[in-house]
Design an enzyme around this catalytic site. Structure first.
Site: not given
Length: 408
Positions: A160, A299, A310, A331, A336, A396
């Site tokens: 990502c 994010h 976050e 998003k 995403h 990830f």
């Protein structure tokens, strides 16, 4: 800058849709839905082939997206093919899963041939350009050849964070004198049965909202259930201040901070400590204090752990300034885009800085008390004075990237 996204065929329509709070999420194609009937997707607003010449029709879909976004960005910057100083003009691309459409088609063909016993047809006979189509650097190579850009052609695959890393590494190359300019692209096209089955197995995909499936991705909401995969691309042209001055081109802003760190702990679980490190690195490199950032594109993937971590990281970095910081996760609207998310969100952030209009977290009707920041719920905010922005991408594998830009 350029974009082709679930929200629009270019950057202007994409930003307009984001400000309108339009969610481009819907049911999957029949090929996916027959195996995963509850899975949602955010497909591109237009087929990239409709915006390209026929000679590009056989490229992998991710490469087609990259060409569309790069074409808009380069035209916007006034850069023609084979520009002056082409050997000091690089191509930097971020992509999560290169050639997903090509790979899926190959295995589908193999399966169908064997399953249906199609006479003497051999499943080993495939298109001779299958490998060049599916290789991760196909998009970078194609953009380089299309525009005669002879500087380094580099591809980053960091889940990502892929295109955010690509932006940061191009920034470093220009800052340190290796290049004068670069076109940076993030692209992704993995809305295929095989890829969707794999993502579904991770149990991170959003459950459909019974009242309105388009609003199923709910970052920072109490009732969030995961993210929705999208597809598309975005691109930016970076150049040194000296080169821009010679060309007399006005810039959208100055990219001034790039922070990156690795959790070194877990493949999927985030680390607040290292997210904090990335954000502080970016601020320090930019020479800015937290209170000098007015907007942060989070994010914000709408996963239970990810959003809480976050929010904690942002509050740690910004301290008292966090109460005055506007934050949103776009998003909620475009899904995403994995390898393309970082750069698409950076483009939206730059447009927000230039326009004073901040895109919302469009589906945030019931905030999670553990995520106690100003997430611009439901509707856009206009007439804002924004002199500097931050954009976060946390991947990830434990890769964390933060980008900071300011007005010129």
């Amino acid at each position: 800058m350029g974009a082709i996204s679930p929200l629009g065929a270019d950057r202007l329509s994409t930003f307009a849709a984001a400000l309108a709070g339009r969610c481009a999420i819907g049911p999957a194609t029949p090929e996916i839905a027959k195996w995963l009937p509850q899975v949602l997707v955010a497909p591109a607003a237009v087929d990239p082939r409709s915006l390209l010449d026929n000679c590009h029709a056989q490229l992998d879909r991710a490469t087609q997206f990259a060409l569309v976004a790069a074409k808009e960005a380069l035209a916007d910057a006034g850069v023609a093919a084979s520009p002056d100083g082409a050997r000091r003009f690089g191509v930097y691309v971020g992509i999560g899963f290169g050639g997903a459409q090509t790979v899926d088609a190959l295995y589908t063909r193999l399966h169908n041939t064997l399953q249906n016993g199609q006479g003497n047809r051999s499943p080993t006979v495939v298109h001779p350009l299958s490998v060049p189509r599916m290789m991760a650097n196909a998009a970078a190579a194609t953009v380089s050849m299309q525009y005669g850009l002879r500087g380094p052609s580099n591809t980053y695959s960091v889940a990502c964070a892929s295109s955010a890393v690509a932006i940061g590494e191009a920034f470093r190359a220009i800052r340190d004198g290796y290049l004068d300019a670069a076109v940076v692209v993030g692209t992704e096209a993995m809305l295929t049965p095989g890829a969707m089955l794999a993502w579904n197995a991770l149990r991170v995909m959003a459950k459909p909202d019974a009242a309105d499936p388009a609003r199923s991705c709910r970052p920072f909401a109490l009732n969030r259930s995961g993210f929705v995969l999208g597809e598309g691309a975005a691109a930016i042209v970076l150049e040194s201040e000296a080169r821009a001055a010679i060309r007399q081109r006005a810039a959208f802003g100055e990219l001034c901070g790039y922070g990156c760190s690795s959790d070194a702990a877990h493949l999927t679980a985030p680390s607040s400590e290292e997210q904090v490190v990335a954000m502080r690195q970016a601020l320090a490199q930019a020479g800015l204090e937290p209170e000098q950032i007015q907007y942060l594109n989070a994010h914000g993937t709408a996963t239970d752990a990810g959003d809480v971590v976050e929010a904690q990281s942002i509050r740690t970095v910004f301290g008292q300034a966090a109460t005055r910081l506007a934050v949103s996760s776009t998003k909620s609207m475009h899904g995403h885009l994995i390898g393309a998310s970082g750069i698409l969100e950076f483009v939206l952030s730059m447009m927000a800085m230039n326009s004073g209009s901040l895109p919302p977290t469009a589906t945030l009707d019931t905030p999670d008390p553990r995520c106690d920041l100003d997430f611009i719920p439901l509707t856009a905010r206009h007439g804002c004075e924004v002199s500097a922005i931050m954009s976060n991408s946390f991947a990830f594998g434990g890769s964390n990237v933060s980008l900071v830009a300011r007005r010129c």
